[in-house]
Design a protein around this motif. Structure first.
Motif, PDB file in Angstrom:
ATOM      1  N   ALA A 264       1.748 -16.299  -5.250  1.00 20.86           N
ATOM      2  CA  ALA A 264       1.843 -15.125  -4.719  1.00 20.86           C
ATOM      3  C   ALA A 264       0.206 -14.578  -5.219  1.00 20.86           C
ATOM      4  N   LEU A 265      -0.148 -14.551  -6.373  1.00 24.56           N
ATOM      5  CA  LEU A 265      -1.042 -13.821  -7.341  1.00 24.56           C
ATOM      6  C   LEU A 265      -2.010 -14.137  -6.859  1.00 24.56           C
ATOM      7  N   LYS A 266      -2.676 -15.043  -6.667  1.00 25.61           N
ATOM      8  CA  LYS A 266      -4.162 -15.480  -6.314  1.00 25.61           C
ATOM      9  C   LYS A 266      -4.178 -15.879  -4.832  1.00 25.61           C
ATOM     10  N   GLU A 267      -3.456 -15.162  -3.702  1.00 28.92           N
ATOM     11  CA  GLU A 267      -3.377 -15.120  -2.739  1.00 28.92           C
ATOM     12  C   GLU A 267      -3.885 -13.407  -3.068  1.00 28.92           C
ATOM     13  N   ARG A 268      -3.226 -12.991  -3.368  1.00 26.24           N
ATOM     14  CA  ARG A 268      -3.444 -11.219  -3.282  1.00 26.24           C
ATOM     15  C   ARG A 268      -4.924 -11.123  -4.289  1.00 26.24           C
ATOM     16  N   ILE A 269      -4.736 -12.032  -4.828  1.00 24.72           N
ATOM     17  CA  ILE A 269      -6.572 -11.731  -5.781  1.00 24.72           C
ATOM     18  C   ILE A 269      -7.928 -12.551  -3.903  1.00 24.72           C
ATOM     19  N   GLN A 270      -7.377 -13.485  -3.685  1.00 26.35           N
ATOM     20  CA  GLN A 270      -8.091 -14.147  -2.048  1.00 26.35           C
ATOM     21  C   GLN A 270      -8.398 -12.399  -1.174  1.00 26.35           C
ATOM     22  N   VAL A 271      -7.457 -11.982  -1.286  1.00 27.92           N
ATOM     23  CA  VAL A 271      -7.160 -10.738  -0.188  1.00 27.92           C
ATOM     24  C   VAL A 271      -8.345  -9.638  -1.230  1.00 27.92           C
ATOM     25  N   LEU A 272      -8.268  -9.104  -1.961  1.00 25.78           N
ATOM     26  CA  LEU A 272      -8.862  -7.940  -2.556  1.00 25.78           C
ATOM     27  C   LEU A 272     -10.292  -8.471  -2.648  1.00 25.78           C
ATOM     28  N   GLU A 273     -11.175 -10.259  -2.559  1.00 24.07           N
ATOM     29  CA  GLU A 273     -12.012 -10.284  -2.645  1.00 24.07           C
ATOM     30  C   GLU A 273     -12.779 -10.315  -1.965  1.00 24.07           C
ATOM     31  N   ARG A 274     -12.305 -10.958  -0.929  1.00 26.93           N
ATOM     32  CA  ARG A 274     -12.569 -10.654   0.729  1.00 26.93           C
ATOM     33  C   ARG A 274     -12.497  -8.851   1.407  1.00 26.93           C
ATOM     34  N   ILE A 275     -11.740  -8.315   0.287  1.00 26.41           N
ATOM     35  CA  ILE A 275     -11.657  -6.911   0.975  1.00 26.41           C
ATOM     36  C   ILE A 275     -13.189  -6.221   0.505  1.00 26.41           C
ATOM     37  N   ALA A 276     -13.429  -6.671  -1.184  1.00 30.76           N
ATOM     38  CA  ALA A 276     -14.519  -5.968  -1.905  1.00 30.76           C
ATOM     39  C   ALA A 276     -15.454  -6.827  -1.054  1.00 30.76           C
ATOM     40  N   THR A 277     -15.721  -7.755  -0.898  1.00 36.85           N
ATOM     41  CA  THR A 277     -17.428  -8.809   0.055  1.00 36.85           C
ATOM     42  C   THR A 277     -17.315  -8.326   1.424  1.00 36.85           C
ATOM     43  N   GLU A 278     -16.467  -7.258   2.078  1.00 37.45           N
ATOM     44  CA  GLU A 278     -16.923  -7.460   3.126  1.00 37.45           C
ATOM     45  C   GLU A 278     -17.001  -5.981   3.576  1.00 37.45           C
ATOM     46  N   ASN A 279     -18.176  -5.824   4.565  1.00 32.79           N
ATOM     47  CA  ASN A 279     -18.308  -4.793   5.170  1.00 32.79           C
ATOM     48  C   ASN A 279     -17.757  -3.754   6.600  1.00 32.79           C
ATOM     49  N   SER A 280     -16.569  -3.332   6.610  1.00 36.41           N
ATOM     50  CA  SER A 280     -15.461  -3.243   7.030  1.00 36.41           C
ATOM     51  C   SER A 280     -15.605  -1.252   6.668  1.00 36.41           C
ATOM     52  N   SER A 281     -14.762  -0.981   8.143  1.00 42.66           N
ATOM     53  CA  SER A 281     -14.984   0.283   8.265  1.00 42.66           C
ATOM     54  C   SER A 281     -13.612   0.675   7.183  1.00 42.66           C
ATOM     55  N   ALA A 282     -13.491   1.919   6.642  1.00 46.80           N
ATOM     56  CA  ALA A 282     -12.377   2.489   6.217  1.00 46.80           C
ATOM     57  C   ALA A 282     -10.606   2.202   6.397  1.00 46.80           C
ATOM     58  N   HIS A 283     -11.036   2.869   8.235  1.00 47.21           N
ATOM     59  CA  HIS A 283      -9.687   2.985   8.308  1.00 47.21           C
ATOM     60  C   HIS A 283      -9.307   1.255   8.003  1.00 47.21           C
ATOM     61  N   ASP A 284     -10.395   0.119   8.633  1.00 45.99           N
ATOM     62  CA  ASP A 284      -9.698  -1.525   8.566  1.00 45.99           C
ATOM     63  C   ASP A 284      -9.898  -1.844   7.104  1.00 45.99           C
ATOM     64  N   LEU A 285      -9.990  -0.660   6.313  1.00 40.28           N
ATOM     65  CA  LEU A 285      -9.420  -1.201   4.599  1.00 40.28           C
ATOM     66  C   LEU A 285      -8.177  -0.735   3.730  1.00 40.28           C
ATOM     67  N   ASN A 286      -8.369   0.653   4.628  1.00 40.06           N
ATOM     68  CA  ASN A 286      -7.036   0.867   4.672  1.00 40.06           C
ATOM     69  C   ASN A 286      -5.589   0.018   4.742  1.00 40.06           C
ATOM     70  N   ARG A 287      -6.025  -0.078   5.857  1.00 45.73           N
ATOM     71  CA  ARG A 287      -4.716  -1.320   6.760  1.00 45.73           C
ATOM     72  C   ARG A 287      -4.444  -2.180   5.746  1.00 45.73           C
ATOM     73  N   GLN A 288      -5.510  -2.595   5.149  1.00 48.64           N
ATOM     74  CA  GLN A 288      -5.690  -4.159   4.741  1.00 48.64           C
ATOM     75  C   GLN A 288      -5.043  -4.203   3.063  1.00 48.64           C
ATOM     76  N   ILE A 289      -5.391  -2.914   2.415  1.00 48.80           N
ATOM     77  CA  ILE A 289      -4.783  -2.146   1.554  1.00 48.80           C
ATOM     78  C   ILE A 289      -2.934  -2.490   1.960  1.00 48.80           C
ATOM     79  N   GLU A 290      -2.854  -1.926   2.507  1.00 49.03           N
ATOM     80  CA  GLU A 290      -0.926  -1.528   2.907  1.00 49.03           C
ATOM     81  C   GLU A 290      -0.090  -2.630   2.915  1.00 49.03           C
ATOM     82  N   GLU A 291      -0.748  -3.221   3.934  1.00 48.57           N
ATOM     83  CA  GLU A 291      -0.581  -4.840   4.211  1.00 48.57           C
ATOM     84  C   GLU A 291       0.221  -5.501   2.778  1.00 48.57           C
ATOM     85  N   LEU A 292      -1.556  -5.192   1.557  1.00 46.58           N
ATOM     86  CA  LEU A 292      -1.179  -6.030   0.590  1.00 46.58           C
ATOM     87  C   LEU A 292      -0.271  -5.327  -0.368  1.00 46.58           C
TER      88      LEU A 292
END
Length: 90
Positions: free
Chosen positions: A59-87
Motif C-alpha cells: 500500500a505504501l509503495k502504491e501511494r508513493i507511485q501516485v505521489l511521484e506521478r502527481i509531482a511530475t505531471e503537469n496537471s491543473s490544481a483541481h485535478d491535483l486536489n482530486r487525486q490527493i483526496e483519493e489518496l
C-alpha cells in the motif's frame, strides 16, 4: 602475515559472519528488536504478521507511485486536489 593483514582479516571475518547471520535471521522470519536501553530481543514473525507487513508495504509503495506521478505531471490544481483526496480516502 603482518599485524595489519591480521587486523584486516579479523575485520573481514567478523563482517562476513554478521552478514550471514542477518541473512539467516531474515530467511527464517526472525526480527531483532531493541528497547530504549539497548537490550536486544529476538522474535519470530508468524505468517499473519508477515502478511500484514507485506500488505502495508504494498500500500505504501502504491501511494508513493501516485505521489511521484502527481509531482511530475503537469496537471491543473483541481485535478491535483482530486487525486490527493483519493489518496486520503484509501
Amino acid at each position: 602475515m603482518g599485524p595489519f593483514e591480521m587486523v584486516v582479516a579479523i575485520i573481514f571475518i567478523v563482517t562476513a559472519g554478521k552478514i550471514i547471520q542477518t541473512k539467516q535471521k531474515a530467511k527464517h522470519g526472525i526480527v531483532e528488536d531493541r528497547d530504549f536501553m539497548g537490550t536486544k530481543t529476538h522474535r519470530r514473525l508468524n505468517s499473519a504478521e508477515t502478511q500484514q507487513m507485506q500488505d502495508e508495504i504494498k500500500a505504501l509503495k502504491e501511494r508513493i507511485q501516485v505521489l511521484e506521478r502527481i509531482a511530475t505531471e503537469n496537471s491543473s490544481a483541481h485535478d491535483l486536489n482530486r487525486q490527493i483526496e483519493e489518496l486520503r480516502s484509501r
